[in-house]
Structures are given as structure tokens and as C-alpha cells.
Design a protein around this motif. Structure first.
Motif, PDB file in Angstrom:
ATOM      1  N   VAL A  56       0.878  -1.174   0.000  1.00 19.47           N
ATOM      2  CA  VAL A  56       0.000   0.000   0.000  1.00 19.47           C
ATOM      3  C   VAL A  56       0.912   1.219   0.000  1.00 19.47           C
ATOM      4  O   VAL A  56       1.762   1.362   0.866  1.00 19.47           O
ATOM      5  N   ASP A  57       0.770   2.050  -1.010  1.00 18.31           N
ATOM      6  CA  ASP A  57       1.544   3.291  -1.024  1.00 18.31           C
ATOM      7  C   ASP A  57       0.643   4.437  -0.617  1.00 18.31           C
ATOM      8  O   ASP A  57      -0.468   4.581  -1.123  1.00 18.31           O
ATOM      9  N   GLU A  58       1.151   5.233   0.304  1.00 22.37           N
ATOM     10  CA  GLU A  58       0.421   6.444   0.707  1.00 22.37           C
ATOM     11  C   GLU A  58       1.395   7.599   0.651  1.00 22.37           C
ATOM     12  O   GLU A  58       2.600   7.417   0.744  1.00 22.37           O
ATOM     13  N   ALA A  59       0.837   8.823   0.521  1.00 26.69           N
ATOM     14  CA  ALA A  59       1.697  10.006   0.488  1.00 26.69           C
ATOM     15  C   ALA A  59       1.552  10.754   1.809  1.00 26.69           C
ATOM     16  O   ALA A  59       0.574  10.556   2.527  1.00 26.69           O
ATOM     17  N   GLU A  60       2.529  11.583   2.092  1.00 29.15           N
ATOM     18  CA  GLU A  60       2.392  12.439   3.278  1.00 29.15           C
ATOM     19  C   GLU A  60       1.547  13.631   2.902  1.00 29.15           C
ATOM     20  O   GLU A  60       1.911  14.391   1.996  1.00 29.15           O
ATOM     21  N   ILE A  61       0.434  13.770   3.559  1.00 26.77           N
ATOM     22  CA  ILE A  61      -0.413  14.926   3.255  1.00 26.77           C
ATOM     23  C   ILE A  61      -0.777  15.609   4.575  1.00 26.77           C
ATOM     24  O   ILE A  61      -0.688  15.002   5.636  1.00 26.77           O
ATOM     25  N   ASP A  62      -1.184  16.884   4.479  1.00 27.96           N
ATOM     26  CA  ASP A  62      -1.526  17.625   5.692  1.00 27.96           C
ATOM     27  C   ASP A  62      -3.027  17.438   5.974  1.00 27.96           C
ATOM     28  O   ASP A  62      -3.869  18.213   5.535  1.00 27.96           O
ATOM     29  N   VAL A  63      -3.327  16.365   6.719  1.00 29.52           N
ATOM     30  CA  VAL A  63      -4.718  15.994   6.981  1.00 29.52           C
ATOM     31  C   VAL A  63      -5.451  17.101   7.739  1.00 29.52           C
ATOM     32  O   VAL A  63      -6.627  17.391   7.485  1.00 29.52           O
ATOM     33  N   THR A  64      -4.738  17.764   8.652  1.00 30.19           N
ATOM     34  CA  THR A  64      -5.373  18.823   9.450  1.00 30.19           C
ATOM     35  C   THR A  64      -5.806  19.972   8.550  1.00 30.19           C
ATOM     36  O   THR A  64      -6.902  20.518   8.710  1.00 30.19           O
ATOM     37  N   ALA A  65      -4.931  20.325   7.611  1.00 32.18           N
ATOM     38  CA  ALA A  65      -5.274  21.437   6.711  1.00 32.18           C
ATOM     39  C   ALA A  65      -6.486  21.074   5.849  1.00 32.18           C
ATOM     40  O   ALA A  65      -7.376  21.895   5.628  1.00 32.18           O
ATOM     41  N   VAL A  66      -6.529  19.831   5.394  1.00 31.84           N
ATOM     42  CA  VAL A  66      -7.677  19.394   4.575  1.00 31.84           C
ATOM     43  C   VAL A  66      -8.952  19.502   5.403  1.00 31.84           C
ATOM     44  O   VAL A  66      -9.972  20.039   4.949  1.00 31.84           O
ATOM     45  N   ALA A  67      -8.885  19.023   6.648  1.00 32.87           N
ATOM     46  CA  ALA A  67     -10.075  19.048   7.510  1.00 32.87           C
ATOM     47  C   ALA A  67     -10.513  20.495   7.763  1.00 32.87           C
ATOM     48  O   ALA A  67     -11.711  20.785   7.813  1.00 32.87           O
ATOM     49  N   ARG A  68      -9.524  21.396   7.911  1.00 34.28           N
ATOM     50  CA  ARG A  68      -9.862  22.800   8.166  1.00 34.28           C
ATOM     51  C   ARG A  68     -10.600  23.403   6.966  1.00 34.28           C
ATOM     52  O   ARG A  68     -11.662  24.013   7.112  1.00 34.28           O
ATOM     53  N   VAL A  69     -10.052  23.193   5.769  1.00 36.72           N
ATOM     54  CA  VAL A  69     -10.689  23.742   4.559  1.00 36.72           C
ATOM     55  C   VAL A  69     -12.111  23.189   4.429  1.00 36.72           C
ATOM     56  O   VAL A  69     -13.072  23.940   4.206  1.00 36.72           O
ATOM     57  N   ALA A  70     -12.246  21.876   4.615  1.00 44.64           N
ATOM     58  CA  ALA A  70     -13.576  21.263   4.479  1.00 44.64           C
ATOM     59  C   ALA A  70     -14.515  21.798   5.552  1.00 44.64           C
ATOM     60  O   ALA A  70     -15.680  22.111   5.283  1.00 44.64           O
ATOM     61  N   GLY A  71     -13.979  21.940   6.775  1.00 42.78           N
ATOM     62  CA  GLY A  71     -14.791  22.419   7.904  1.00 42.78           C
ATOM     63  C   GLY A  71     -15.302  23.834   7.663  1.00 42.78           C
ATOM     64  O   GLY A  71     -16.466  24.142   7.954  1.00 42.78           O
ATOM     65  N   GLU A  72     -14.436  24.691   7.109  1.00 41.82           N
ATOM     66  CA  GLU A  72     -14.844  26.085   6.864  1.00 41.82           C
ATOM     67  C   GLU A  72     -15.959  26.144   5.816  1.00 41.82           C
ATOM     68  O   GLU A  72     -16.926  26.887   5.964  1.00 41.82           O
ATOM     69  N   ALA A  73     -15.809  25.341   4.769  1.00 42.39           N
ATOM     70  CA  ALA A  73     -16.846  25.333   3.728  1.00 42.39           C
ATOM     71  C   ALA A  73     -18.162  24.823   4.308  1.00 42.39           C
ATOM     72  O   ALA A  73     -19.235  25.359   4.053  1.00 42.39           O
ATOM     73  N   ARG A  74     -18.039  23.821   5.130  1.00 42.18           N
ATOM     74  CA  ARG A  74     -19.228  23.227   5.729  1.00 42.18           C
ATOM     75  C   ARG A  74     -19.914  24.224   6.672  1.00 42.18           C
ATOM     76  O   ARG A  74     -21.144  24.282   6.723  1.00 42.18           O
ATOM     77  N   ALA A  75     -19.086  25.002   7.375  1.00 43.93           N
ATOM     78  CA  ALA A  75     -19.649  25.999   8.294  1.00 43.93           C
ATOM     79  C   ALA A  75     -20.487  27.021   7.526  1.00 43.93           C
ATOM     80  O   ALA A  75     -21.414  27.623   8.071  1.00 43.93           O
ATOM     81  N   GLU A  76     -20.139  27.195   6.263  1.00 44.20           N
ATOM     82  CA  GLU A  76     -20.935  28.115   5.432  1.00 44.20           C
ATOM     83  C   GLU A  76     -22.118  27.402   4.795  1.00 44.20           C
ATOM     84  O   GLU A  76     -22.797  27.950   3.931  1.00 44.20           O
ATOM     85  N   GLY A  77     -22.307  26.152   5.150  1.00 44.36           N
ATOM     86  CA  GLY A  77     -23.463  25.402   4.636  1.00 44.36           C
ATOM     87  C   GLY A  77     -23.241  24.847   3.245  1.00 44.36           C
ATOM     88  O   GLY A  77     -24.191  24.495   2.552  1.00 44.36           O
ATOM     89  N   ARG A  78     -21.948  24.761   2.817  1.00 39.49           N
ATOM     90  CA  ARG A  78     -21.686  24.256   1.466  1.00 39.49           C
ATOM     91  C   ARG A  78     -21.287  22.785   1.468  1.00 39.49           C
ATOM     92  O   ARG A  78     -20.623  22.340   2.409  1.00 39.49           O
ATOM     93  N   GLY A  79     -21.646  22.088   0.429  1.00 43.08           N
ATOM     94  CA  GLY A  79     -21.251  20.683   0.290  1.00 43.08           C
ATOM     95  C   GLY A  79     -20.120  20.540  -0.707  1.00 43.08           C
ATOM     96  O   GLY A  79     -19.787  19.445  -1.134  1.00 43.08           O
TER      97      GLY A  79
END
Ligand code: COA
Length: 712
Positions: A464-487
Motif C-alpha cells: 500500500v503506497d500512501e503520500a504524506e499529506i496535511d490531513v489537518t489542513a484538509v479538515a480545516r478547509v472542508a470544515g470552513e466550507a461546511r460551516a458556510e453550509g456548502r457541500g
């Protein structure tokens, strides 16, 4: 699921059976099943249950299941749907382990709640349900025929799991005709509880079963099924027939990855990934089962076609291409090997043409030559009926040569074509389990299937190959969009996500005023492109929200004003966040890469030719996640346009590694970030080797806001 579930072994090897609804009337299903159990030679205890009591087929009838003995491993429920819950409850309360619910009239006709109620009760009381809406099951391990089929199932080594009742019942008769012996046949019906994954867990360890055949219409809990299949195919071949090339479910999808991922394409790809062979028809599936039961699978390669007819040889050559059977092409070795067996006007080029005057002795000479040559890996022997052939010797010649090849462990398949005499030989040899067919394509399909499976067994590298990604940053971006009621994410948020995942982007900035727009354009360097950024404008070009190829500050000023003016005029209510100023990327090969949570199989990735014609060209391929880099490369090679990445007409090879990297990064996001349900980069522009690739446009959908988090 709790761990107090009964051992699946008791489903296949029950020590006692109760038939609830065993009927006194011979024509009823409850009677037929009891009759098959008795006639099939089942050796355990049998308890017919019927409130009328009495005796059926010489067995005393219990009025309730509670009146029967305590230890009941398997119950077969054959009462109408309106009584089924009570019957299941009584069985569960009596401590039964498994229940085959034959009864129809549940989720298949919309009666979902009753099915859930029944299953939930059983589960709470430690009993498992097969069905409802099934014809029952056969298990050679217990000499148990608990079906309402015609009886007389021929025991053997092939296990069949079928979602279609009618097809399954018909298969009982057909397997006998086709000389396919059955180790188990299980009807899964509505799959309210027990599904293919549970059954394969038993069958892969079952010593009688050598091959597993599945007929599937739809998949639930696909990621679990894939896990089980990937393990099970290491021990025995699994062949699947899936009906329906339905695009249902894809229709509602909001991205290309979704709409292109017609359930059938994904099914096909993930089955291959697990080493499962997909048959196009029941006949092909039976052929594969027969051929592969007891045959040691090899990787294949260096196959030789030996024929007495040129035309049929060409057909076989075409079939070899279709089924990826590699033909041996060392002309020198071929000439040396087959010269003594071939007349001057024949051919020693593969296909080896013994010509229409060949006799059984000529065939044997050629087949012996192929057998003793170690360079030759497998043989396809074709025979067209001719007047000069000593037809009486046909069967004997085939049988003897087949035995020699079998003993030497070298695969051989025969195809014979002709009149009544030839057909008789074909039928007789099939009965004796010689790998022989009437149709050339059927013949080659078998060999090709076996080689495909052999390659799967040989490829043990499943990292299984995985890359190093910034999971926290992804969650933050998604969370902010969601806070605005966007999908979904806006363009600049999608870019932030790409940065967090380490996927290269064209340079870009969000300008909130004219001065910023000019400054950013100068920083990036001309030419630039400008695009409106608004949560309310998804199709930017349609409202004049995009300007390309801007060469200098004046053009930037004009474009800025034109974009704002046009968007405000056409969509006055749109909330405009600013204008994105981005590098105008140089031309390269436009690709599409995507990742999503598939309704049936969980996380998947997609790769294909990108751009605006992606939906028309449909030149895409899929894989289930997780996967390694080699698998990504394999997926990329599957598309028709792959040669464009290798460089055509003097072009340089493209930076394939950077594309593999982008796919691995998307796979990592979809696996590690539960808030993201769908990411698509189109186009991902790939440049020449060493120059990487860039994600030019990104679309991201978030996990269903109301449904909350996914299970990833
Ligand atoms: N416990 C035990 N026996 C019971 C019972 C109970 N709680 N309630 C009824 N019975 C008995 C009946 O008295 C009858 O026996 P009898 O003929 O001796 O009187 C027997 O069970 C069958 O009941 P009946 O009402 O006659 O039903 P049926 O035989 O006409 O139909 C099914 C029952 C399950 C076969 C039917 O409802 C059905 O679902 N058929 C479709 C099955 C199918 O196609 N499955 C999918 C295949 S792929």
C-alpha cells in the motif's frame, strides 16, 4: 458485528435441520425441500415442523420448533411472509444457529421494514439469516440438498453462489448436463444478513471446493467483499458473472468521476484488482470452472497454435489477442521444432498449419514436438473435420495427448469443429474432463483466464503506497466550507486542498480589487488567466466569468472589469469573493484524475484522458483504494490513449511518475480525510519527463452534510 455469531461451518455442515413449514402437500415448496434433504442423503437429524403434526415422508412432525430437540444448527423457513417473523423468532428463541429464509415478499417487493425486523431479531439472538427470498442451498460436505430444485445434484469441486434464484435453480440442471460437479450451491437472495463475503470465508478454506463461481447482481459492503476476495483468490480461482451494465447510481453523481464510474466499470476494475476472473456468460463461467478445477494455474506465455485449417488458425490468433494469450514468435525455433511434422506447403510460423491433409499421427508428431520443447509454454490444438483425417482416431489422439500434457504440467486446450462424428467425440471427451470445446473463442478464453489467474498468483507484491499529506489542513478547509453550509469547495479552497496534499498547481492568487489583480499578474508573469470566485457561480464561462491569455496589465484591468460587469449583470444575486489571477499553463497532455467514495466499493480512484470531452471519450480506468504505485501504473496503462504519455510522433515521454504521484495523493486524501467524498482534477496537465504535472482545475465535494461523517 459481535463475535458471538455462530461459526459459518454449521451453515455448510449442520448436524441437525428443522424445516419450518414442511408441508403435507407434495406440490408445496416446504414438502419439496424436505424431500430433497431426505433423498439427497443428509446424515444429520431432520425435524419437519408443522402445526398440524402427523408424519411427512416417514418422519414424525413437531408442531412447533420448541418441541424439536434443543441443538438445531440449521432452520429452513418455508412459511408465507406474513408468518415469517414469528417463525424466525421461534427459531432464534430455540437457539438455532442459521436460518435459510426461503420466503419471498420482503425488500425485493419494497417490504424493507419487515426484512429489517426479522434480521434484527435474529441478530440480537445470535442466529444468522441466509436470504430471505432464496431457493435454499446445497452442501456436498454434508450431503445436504436443502433446495426446492430438481434434486440429483452432482457432487464435485465447484462452489456456486448466486443472487438470482431462477438462474441458480436452472444451473442445477445445467451443471449436470455440462458435467460440472458441485461442492456447494448457495442462493443469497436479498442478502439481508449473510452475503458473499461470509460464504467465501468458508469456501476458501473448504477442501472439497477447488473453484468458486459467483453470480452477482448488486453489491453491498463492497469494501469487505474486496478484502475477502483478495485473500481468497490466493488459495483458489474465483469466477464472477455480473449481470446488468447499469449506469444507475451514476446518474445522480455530481462529478465526472462519479458519472463515469458506471457501476459496471468499477466492478470490472476492482474484480480484476482482486484477481477475480469475470466471465461474460454462464457458459464461459462453467468452462473456466471446469478447466481450472484441479489445474495448476501458470503465468502463461509462448503459446503455440497447432491447426489443420488456416482460417480457424487466424480466428484463434484473434482470440489470443482478445484474451491476452501471448503467442510464441521465435521463428527459428518454431521452424526447427515443427519442420519434421509439417508438409512443405504448410507453415511453421505460429499458427503451425499442418494443412488439411493432416492425420492423427501428424497431430501427435507436432504435439510431441511442442511438448518436448521447453521454450513452448502452452498449446492450442485446433481440428477442422476433413475427409482425409482418420476420424475414428480423433478421440483417442486427443485423449492420449491430453494425458501426456497433463502429466508434464504443460497446459493444452483443444477445439474441434465438424459434423455429427466430431460432435460425438466432443461430447464424449468433455464427459471425460478433457479441456475441449467446439468454439475457438471459448477455447482461448479458458486458457487466457487461467493465465490471468496465474499472473495474479505470481504477483505477490501487494503493498500500500500512501503520500504524506496535511490531513489537518484538509479538515480545516472542508470544515470552513461546511460551516458556510456548502457541500463543495470553491476554486481557491480546492487549491488549498491540493497544496495540503502536495499536488503541484499553477501559481495563482485571489485578488479582491483591481490593484491586487495587476500586482499578482506581474508577480506571476504574463500571460495570465482570470476567473471569478463565487460560491454561487459554478459554471464560470457561462456567465462571462473567465478571461484567458492576458498579456499585459492593461488587459488585466479590462478583464477584471469585464468579468465583474458580466457576472453582476447575469447573476445579480451572486456573492462574489474576488477574482482569481493564475498562471496560464503551457500546453501538455490533459488528463483527469479523481478519487471518490463509491456507493458499493468504498474508496476508488480514477484516471483517464481529461479535458472537456472526457464524458464523450470515456477513456478512463478505475481501481479500489488502497493500492500501490505499480497498480496505479497498471491502471494508467489500461486507457486507450496511454501511448500519448509515452510520446508519439517524435514527442518526448511525459512525466508519468508525477501523475502516479498525484493519484497516490488523491487516494491518500480519500482514505484519510472523512470529510471529503469526491475530488476531481480536470485537467491535470502532464509535461515532459522531469517537468512534472499541474492540477489546473479542481472540484471537491464534501461528505453528505446531513449524513454526517463517513465510515472511512
Ligand atoms: N410453522 C410451521 N408450519 C407452518 C406455520 C408455522 N408457523 N404456518 C404455516 N405452516 C405450514 C402450513 O400449514 C403449510 O403446511 P400444509 O401444506 O401441510 O398445511 C406449510 O406451512 C406451508 O404454508 P402455506 O401457507 O401453504 O404456504 P405455501 O407453501 O403456499 O408458501 C412459501 C410458502 C414460503 C413457499 C411462499 O410464501 C413463498 O415465499 N414462495 C416463494 C418462494 C421463492 O420463490 N423464493 C425465492 C426463490 S429464488
Amino acid at each position: 458485528m459481535s463475535d458471538d455469531r455462530p461459526d459459518i461451518r454449521y451453515l455448510f455442515e449442520p448436524r441437525s435441520i428443522a424445516v419450518v413449514g414442511a408441508s403435507h402437500s407434495q406440490e408445496k415448496i416446504g414438502h419439496k425441500i424436505l424431500q430433497n434433504i431426505v433423498n439427497g442423503g443428509y446424515r444429520g437429524k431432520i425435524y419437519p415442523i408443522n402445526p398440524k403434526g402427523g408424519e411427512i415422508l416417514g418422519l414424525p412432525v413437531c408442531r412447533t420448533i420448541a418441541d424439536a430437540a434443543r441443538e438445531i444448527d440449521l432452520v429452513c423457513t418455508c412459511v408465507p411472509a406474513k408468518f415469517a417473523f414469528d417463525a424466525v423468532r421461534a427459531a432464534a428463541d430455540s437457539g438455532a444457529k442459521f436460518n435459510l429464509v426461503i420466503t419471498s415478499g420482503f425488500s425485493e417487493v419494497g417490504n424493507v421494514e419487515e426484512e429489517k425486523r426479522l434480521t434484527a431479531y435474529a441478530r440480537r439472538h445470535g442466529m444468522r439469516i441466509l436470504g430471505p427470498n432464496i431457493f435454499g442451498m446445497f452442501s456436498a460436505a454434508a450431503s445436504l440438498d436443502a433446495t426446492f430444485g430438481p434434486g440429483g445434484i452432482r457432487p464435485g469441486n465447484v462452489a456456486i453462489i448466486t443472487q438470482s434464484g431462477a438462474l441458480g435453480l436452472a444451473m442445477i440442471g445445467k451443471t449436470a448436463v455440462e458435467n460440472v460437479g458441485i461442492s456447494a450451491m448457495v442462493s443469497v437472495g436479498n442478502k439481508a444478513d449473510i452475503d458473499e463475503a461470509d460464504l467465501i470465508t468458508y469456501l476458501m478454506a473448504d477442501e472439497i471446493t477447488q473453484t468458486i463461481l459467483m453470480y452477482i447482481e448488486g453489491v453491498r459492503n463492497g469494501d469487505r467483499l474486496l478484502d475477502v476476495l483478495a485473500t481468497a483468490t490466493r488459495s483458489k480461482p474465483i469466477i464472477v458473472i455480473k449481470s446488468g451494465r447499469s449506469k444507475r447510481g451514476a446518474v445522480a453523481a455530481a462529478s465526472h468521476t462519479g458519472s463515469l464510474a458506471g457501476s459496471d466499470d468499477v466492478f470490472d476494475a476492482v474484480m480484476r484488482q482482486c484477481g477475480v476472473l469475470r466471465a461474460e456468460s454462464v457458459k464461459e463461467a462453467f468452462n473456466l470452472c471446469k478447466f481450472m478445477s484441479g489445474t495448476k494455474a501458470v503465468r502463461g506465455g509462448n503459446t503455440v497454435i497447432i491447426t489443420n485449417g488456416g482460417g480457424i488458425g487466424v480466428l484463434a490468433t484473434d482470440a489470443c489477442e482478445k484474451y491476452k494469450v501471448k503467442l510464441y514468435d521465435d521463428l527459428e525455433v518454431l521452424r526447427e521444432t515443427f519442420d519434421p511434422a509439417t508438409p512443405d506447403f504448410g507453415s511453421t510460423k505460429n499458427p503451425i498449419d499442418l494443412t488439411g491433409q493432416a492425420t492423427s499421427a501428424d497431430y501427435t508428431l507436432a504435439l510431441n514436438a511442442a511438448l518436448s520443447n521447453e521454450q513452448i509454454g502452452a498449446v492450442i490444438a485446433l481440428y477442422c473435420e476433413t475427409a482425409v483425417f482418420d476420424a475414428d482416431n480423433l478421440s483417442q489422439m486427443i485423449e492420449e495427448n491430453s494425458a501426456k500434457y497433463h502429466a508434464a504440467g504443460k497446459p493444452i486446450v483443444f477445439s474441434v469443429f465438424g459434423g455429427a462424428g466430431t460432435e460425438r467425440s466432443l461430447a464424449a471427451l468433455t464427459k471425460r474432463r478433457i479441456p475441449i470445446f467446439g468454439d475457438v473463442y471459448e477455447t482461448v478464453a479458458c486458457l487466457g483466464g487461467m493465465f490471468t489467474y496465474g499472473r495474479h498468483l505470481a504477483d505477490q507484491t501487494h503493498a500500500v503506497d500512501e503520500a504524506e499529506i496535511d490531513v489537518t489542513a484538509v479538515a480545516r478547509v472542508a470544515g470552513e466550507a461546511r460551516a458556510e453550509g456548502r457541500g463543495f469547495l470553491l476554486a481557491h479552497e480546492g487549491q488549498e486542498l491540493m497544496r495540503a496534499a502536495g499536488i503541484p498547481l499553477p501559481q495563482s492568487h485571489l485578488a479582491r480589487n483591481l490593484d491586487e489583480a495587476v500586482r499578482f499578474a506581474e508577480e506571476i508573469g504574463f500571460p495570465v488567466v482570470m476567473k471569478v470566485v463565487s460560491r454561487d457561480i459554478l459554471h464560470k464561462s457561462d456567465v462571462g466569468g473567465v478571461a484567458l491569455d492576458l498579456e499585459n496589465p492593461e488587459e488585466v484591468v479590462d478583464a477584471y472589469q469585464a468579468i465583474l460587469g458580466s457576472c453582476r449583470a447575469r447573476m445579480p444575486q451572486a456573492r462574489i469573493r474576488g477574482i482569481e489571477v493564475a498562471e496560464m499553463v503551457p500546453a501538455g497532455v490533459e488528463l483527469i484524475v479523481g478519487a471518490r467514495r463509491d456507493g458499493a466499493f468504498g474508496p476508488i480512484v480514477m484516471f483517464g484522458m481529461g479535458g472537456i470531452y472526457v464524458e464523450v471519450l470515456k477513456d478512463v480506468s478505475f481501481r479500489a483504494v488502497p493500492l500501490d504505485r505499480a497498480e496505479v501504473l497498471e491502471m494508467m496503462r489500461e486507457i486507450r490513449a496511454y501511448p500519448l504519455l509515452l510520446g508519439v510522433r517524435g514527442e518526448e515521454r511525459k512525466d508519468i511518475e508525477s501523475v502516479v504521484d498525484a493519484v497516490i495523493r488523491l487516494a491518500t486524501i480519500i482514505r484519510r480525510c472523512p470529510g471529503i467524498s469526491d475530488i476531481e482534477v480536470n485537467p491535470l496537465v502532464a509535461y515532459e519527463q522531469g517537468l512534472g504535472s499541474k492540477a489546473v482545475d479542481v472540484r471537491v465535494l464534501l461528505t453528505d452534510l446531513d449524513g454526517g461523517e463517513t465510515d472511512a
